[in-house]
Design an enzyme around this catalytic site. Structure first.
Site, mmCIF file in Angstrom:
data_model
loop_
_atom_site.group_PDB
_atom_site.id
_atom_site.type_symbol
_atom_site.label_atom_id
_atom_site.label_comp_id
_atom_site.label_asym_id
_atom_site.label_seq_id
_atom_site.Cartn_x
_atom_site.Cartn_y
_atom_site.Cartn_z
ATOM 1 N N LYS A 115 5.790 -27.425 -23.464
ATOM 2 C CA LYS A 115 4.532 -27.071 -24.152
ATOM 3 C C LYS A 115 3.409 -27.782 -23.413
ATOM 4 O O LYS A 115 3.245 -28.995 -23.515
ATOM 5 C CB LYS A 115 4.594 -27.505 -25.616
ATOM 6 C CG LYS A 115 3.374 -27.081 -26.403
ATOM 7 C CD LYS A 115 3.582 -27.327 -27.883
ATOM 8 C CE LYS A 115 2.428 -26.823 -28.716
ATOM 9 N NZ LYS A 115 1.109 -27.267 -28.305
ATOM 10 N N LYS B 91 7.173 -30.365 -31.396
ATOM 11 C CA LYS B 91 6.249 -31.376 -30.866
ATOM 12 C C LYS B 91 6.966 -32.712 -30.681
ATOM 13 O O LYS B 91 7.688 -33.163 -31.575
ATOM 14 C CB LYS B 91 5.072 -31.588 -31.829
ATOM 15 C CG LYS B 91 4.220 -30.349 -32.021
ATOM 16 C CD LYS B 91 3.112 -30.231 -30.998
ATOM 17 C CE LYS B 91 2.004 -31.170 -31.285
ATOM 18 N NZ LYS B 91 0.776 -30.591 -31.731
ATOM 19 N N CYS C 35 -24.469 -63.486 -29.821
ATOM 20 C CA CYS C 35 -25.679 -64.299 -30.058
ATOM 21 C C CYS C 35 -25.354 -65.640 -30.698
ATOM 22 O O CYS C 35 -26.244 -66.432 -30.971
ATOM 23 C CB CYS C 35 -26.666 -63.520 -30.920
ATOM 24 S SG CYS C 35 -26.106 -63.351 -32.621
ATOM 25 N N TYR D 253 2.269 -18.135 -19.064
ATOM 26 C CA TYR D 253 3.510 -18.144 -19.844
ATOM 27 C C TYR D 253 3.699 -16.968 -20.795
ATOM 28 O O TYR D 253 4.671 -16.903 -21.517
ATOM 29 C CB TYR D 253 3.666 -19.453 -20.624
ATOM 30 C CG TYR D 253 2.459 -19.905 -21.438
ATOM 31 C CD1 TYR D 253 1.904 -19.109 -22.414
ATOM 32 C CD2 TYR D 253 1.911 -21.163 -21.213
ATOM 33 C CE1 TYR D 253 0.815 -19.540 -23.153
ATOM 34 C CE2 TYR D 253 0.822 -21.612 -21.954
ATOM 35 C CZ TYR D 253 0.276 -20.794 -22.921
ATOM 36 O OH TYR D 253 -0.794 -21.229 -23.652
ATOM 37 N N CYS E 101 -20.871 -65.216 -33.754
ATOM 38 C CA CYS E 101 -21.004 -63.949 -33.038
ATOM 39 C C CYS E 101 -20.753 -64.176 -31.542
ATOM 40 O O CYS E 101 -21.330 -65.093 -30.957
ATOM 41 C CB CYS E 101 -22.402 -63.379 -33.258
ATOM 42 S SG CYS E 101 -22.724 -61.934 -32.231
ATOM 43 N N CYS F 285 -22.036 -60.131 -38.058
ATOM 44 C CA CYS F 285 -23.017 -61.013 -37.445
ATOM 45 C C CYS F 285 -24.249 -60.991 -38.354
ATOM 46 O O CYS F 285 -24.657 -59.928 -38.823
ATOM 47 C CB CYS F 285 -23.369 -60.498 -36.049
ATOM 48 S SG CYS F 285 -24.831 -61.267 -35.348
ATOM 49 N N CYS G 48 -29.565 -59.484 -32.892
ATOM 50 C CA CYS G 48 -28.462 -59.686 -31.933
ATOM 51 C C CYS G 48 -28.476 -58.554 -30.888
ATOM 52 O O CYS G 48 -28.540 -57.372 -31.245
ATOM 53 C CB CYS G 48 -27.140 -59.673 -32.692
ATOM 54 S SG CYS G 48 -25.695 -59.707 -31.640
HETATM 55 S S1 IVH Z 1 3.258 -19.006 -25.838
HETATM 56 C C1 IVH Z 1 2.062 -16.821 -29.833
HETATM 57 N N1 IVH Z 1 4.082 -20.864 -24.212
HETATM 58 O O1 IVH Z 1 0.789 -24.083 -27.417
HETATM 59 C C2 IVH Z 1 1.910 -17.985 -28.954
HETATM 60 N N2 IVH Z 1 2.236 -21.378 -25.599
HETATM 61 O O2 IVH Z 1 1.558 -23.016 -30.457
HETATM 62 C C3 IVH Z 1 1.867 -17.594 -27.516
HETATM 63 N N3 IVH Z 1 1.290 -23.596 -25.219
HETATM 64 O O3 IVH Z 1 -1.752 -22.149 -28.498
HETATM 65 C C4 IVH Z 1 1.759 -18.754 -26.641
HETATM 66 N N4 IVH Z 1 2.649 -24.184 -23.611
HETATM 67 O O4 IVH Z 1 -1.928 -22.919 -26.122
HETATM 68 C C5 IVH Z 1 3.196 -20.548 -25.172
HETATM 69 N N5 IVH Z 1 4.892 -22.353 -22.660
HETATM 70 C C6 IVH Z 1 4.024 -22.046 -23.601
HETATM 71 C C7 IVH Z 1 3.018 -22.949 -24.015
HETATM 72 C C8 IVH Z 1 2.151 -22.569 -25.030
HETATM 73 C C9 IVH Z 1 1.622 -24.550 -24.351
HETATM 74 C C10 IVH Z 1 0.209 -23.741 -26.201
HETATM 75 C C11 IVH Z 1 -0.617 -22.523 -26.425
HETATM 76 C C12 IVH Z 1 -0.496 -22.170 -27.887
HETATM 77 C C13 IVH Z 1 0.320 -23.291 -28.463
HETATM 78 C C14 IVH Z 1 1.567 -22.745 -29.127
#
Ligand code: IVH
Length: 661
Positions: free
Chosen positions: A112, A308, A405, A219, A402, A418, A423
């Site tokens: 990501k 994430k 000052c 992507y 401080c 302070c 100051c």
């Molecule tokens: S696919 C329908 N592929 O992460 C979503 N998104 O929640 C189509 N992102 O807003 C996006 N790397 O900005 C996709 N390999 C990846 C990604 C990617 C980062 C971001 C993108 C999107 C969010 C996904």
């Protein structure tokens, strides 16, 4: 002429091929010298024969187009994002949901990318538009900046019409370089590569974006079936063939959650060594037929998800606790530690908030501490590794004077202050606040410049900003400044004179008056004189202004020094009136009523909020007994339930539209 045209075509092909190999594949086949020679030859031919210059020539990438503003564009298909998940349990649930619809799914796994998504449109193989995501429905046309990104082909290998989506990002190296530049100029550093990329694509002058060395990872193709593609991995392959940079070395596949977890763990281990910032893994069901079956919820696709990474925690050594003084005199202890990379940026200090925080965690100089980025940006100290503490370590003792000052400090609640109004540090912070983005928004004044100008006696008080032009000739000779930057600075100062009143009210730094309160005051009183003359009781009558704020405002304007300052600013030509929209109070359904908006509506929330405010209503974020209406869109979540529980009128979008008529 034909020969020359032919040579130009040849050079463009050579340069495009070399760029593709270098930027997209990371596998160069020619030397930098050869590349430069081709480039220079092309440049000189184009100069000599401008009529032969092609629109997709790589020499266009240096930018130079300066726009007035970005045009809004509507996306052909909405630019959605995925829901986020954070742990294995949520991953299992996702997989279960998929398996209810699809037998034996194959997932593509992709890093990501931590940047901002960008849509590119090609007609006949030529790049014609680049746009930001915006709210997903409408974004901004950033074509000129997009053209400066070298990993984005200006011409595809096939003459097709296509939209491509991917991430605009800044590599870790370019991010460090950009920050070195900014430090040199005394400008605020970018907090992380994502902010740096976002700030760069929003430059109206494309030559600035060009210098920032942005990158693009493709992507996603919104209409893959138009090109006979059957899977997401086909799409990725196709994108690579078209000339895009894809993550083909890092992307993977999996058939079950165990393999997905393996991929996630592996990627999270090598994350630090990657040349770009990533913040998780994106999972997509590979088969496009299966994707269709799964479809979308009101907000997000069901066929994919973003896993994430947890915020990265990094160990380092605490070298020093340094105390800074804010504009209210508040003393903030800061941890200064050996620089470490955290989530893509190099950090060396973190706030320790106040002395109670230090005491609670027993933080001492010399300790090994773990740090992470809170809320993505501001670093914080998570804990002290007590088992690694040196035997001779000494408990931290709060300073009593401080650091700037030397005046005595007093403690109020958890904070020390302070006691000296004059100051230097407090004054400098006040001046920095005055020019800051939410206040007077004077471009070009980084914190360091304000501090330097203060120490050099050019700016000692707010009104001095507006007489700075007198020192123009002297300033031009200062290191790091030139004619142009001083002219720009003085131009921005002049422009700020036209700001609407709320900016000035916030910029004055009245205690407890934040930007929202400043806006409310300005909307209600319209002119600064009305605010100056407002008494405690009338201030308190206004919603959102409580006793503390009201008395602080009265105290501020009772101080002769402050009135003198305002008179000076008036004489210098600063606008003292509210320039925003008038409030129309005639709609009794809205005027004085409190709204909460939840769920997805067809209009952006900001727009609805603005409308309600223009009719004298108020929009707040949580549902309480004081809420009059809750406007509910799709997938509203807990706020709708809360509204039902409290018996508050619920409006759908149509009801709302009727109400504002
Ligand atoms: S696919 C329908 N592929 O992460 C979503 N998104 O929640 C189509 N992102 O807003 C996006 N790397 O900005 C996709 N390999 C990846 C990604 C990617 C980062 C971001 C993108 C999107 C969010 C996904």
């Amino acid at each position: 002429m034909d020969k020359i045209k032919q040579r130009i075509d040849e050079l463009i092909n050579k340069i495009n091929k070399a760029s593709y190999e270098y930027y997209a594949l990371d596998e160069p086949t020619i030397t930098d010298q050869e590349y430069d020679d081709y480039y220079m030859e092309l440049l000189s031919l184009e100069e000599k024969y401008p009529e032969l210059k092609r629109k997709d020539s790589p020499t266009n990438r240096v930018g130079g187009v300066v726009l007035e503003k970005f045009e809004k564009v509507t996306h052909n298909t909405p630019m959605l994002s995925f829901d986020d998940i954070f742990n294995e349990e949520e991953l299992e649930l996702f997989d279960e949901r998929i398996r209810k619809v699809v037998n034996n799914p194959t997932y593509t796994l992709e890093p990501k990318m931590d940047g901002l998504s960008g849509s590119l449109i090609y007609k006949n193989g030529i790049l014609v538009r680049g746009a930001t995501r915006g709210d997903g429905i409408t974004g901004e046309d950033i074509t000129e900046n997009i053209k400066t990104i070298k990993s984005i082909p200006l011409k595809l290998t096939k003459d097709i019409d296509i939209e491509v989506r991917g991430e605009i990002y800044m590599s870790k190296l370019s991010f460090e370089k950009a920050n070195v530049e900014r430090r040199k100029k005394g400008e605020n550093e970018f907090a992380n590569p994502r902010n740096a990329a976002a700030g760069s694509v929003r430059q109206l002058d494309s030559s600035i974006a060009s210098k920032r060395n942005l990158d693009y990872m493709a992507y996603f193709i919104p209409n893959p079936e138009d090109y006979g593609l059957k899977t997401q991995s086909d799409s990725l392959k196709f994108l690579k063939e078209l000339g895009f940079k894809t993550n083909y070395k890092l992307n993977g596949y999996a058939h079950n959650t165990k393999d997905i977890e393996k991929y996630i763990n592996n990627l999270s281990t090598i994350r630090k060594e990657l040349p770009f910032a990533i913040d998780g893994v994106v999972l997509k069901v590979d088969s496009l037929d299966d994707e269709k079956k799964l479809g979308f919820t009101a907000r997000v696709p069901r066929w994919g998800i973003a896993y994430k990474f947890p915020a990265e925690e990094v160990l380092t050594t605490l070298k020093e606790i340094k105390y800074t003084v804010g504009r209210t005199g508040k003393i903030t202890p800061n941890a200064i530690f050996s620089p470490v990379h955290v989530d893509g940026s190099l950090v060396s200090k973190a706030t320790l908030h106040n002395f109670d925080y230090i005491k609670e965690k027993d933080i001492r100089v010399g300790d090994i501490i773990s740090v992470r980025k809170a809320g993505d940006v501001i670093p914080e100290v998570v804990e002290v590794k007590l088992d690694r503490r040196q035997d001779d370590s000494k408990e931290t003792i709060m300073i009593t004077n401080c650091p700037i000052c030397n005046s005595n400090l007093v403690k109020k609640d958890a904070n020390h202050f302070c006691t000296n109004d004059k100051c230097d540090s407090r004054k400098i912070e006040g001046l920095i606040h005055f020019v800051s983005r939410k206040a007077m928004n004077i471009d070009g004044f980084g914190e360091r410049i304000v501090e330097d100008f203060y120490n050099m006696n050019y700016i000692k008080s707010i009104d001095d900003f507006y007489t700075l032009y007198k020192y123009k000739d002297e300033l031009k000779t200062l290191e790091g400044f030139g004619e142009k930057s001083i002219d720009n600075l003085i131009g921005s100062i002049e422009n700020s004179k036209n700001n609407s009143l709320e900016r000035l009210i916030f910029a004055l730094g009245i205690r407890y008056v934040g930007d929202k309160t400043a806006k409310i005051l300005s909307m209600n009183y319209k002119t600064i004189d009305n605010i100056i003359n407002a008494d405690y009781d009338s201030l308190k009558e206004i919603d959102d202004i409580g006793e503390k704020i009201a008395s602080s405002i009265v105290d501020y304007f009772n101080d002769e020094n402050n009135i003198n300052l305002i008179n000076k600013l008036k004489e210098l030509g600063l606008n003292m009136n509210y320039l925003g929209k008038e409030i129309n109070t005639s709609n009794e359904n809205i005027n004085g009523k409190t709204f909460v908006i939840t769920g997805t509506l067809s209009l952006p929330r900001d727009e609805i909020k603005e409308k309600i405010e223009s009719l004298g209503g108020k929009v707040t974020s949580s549902v309480t007994k004081k809420t009059d209406y809750v406007i509910v869109g799709e997938s509203p979540g807990s706020k709708e339930a809360k509204a039902k529980e409290l018996n508050i009128t619920i409006l759908n979008e149509e009801d709302y539209n009727n109400l504002i008529m």
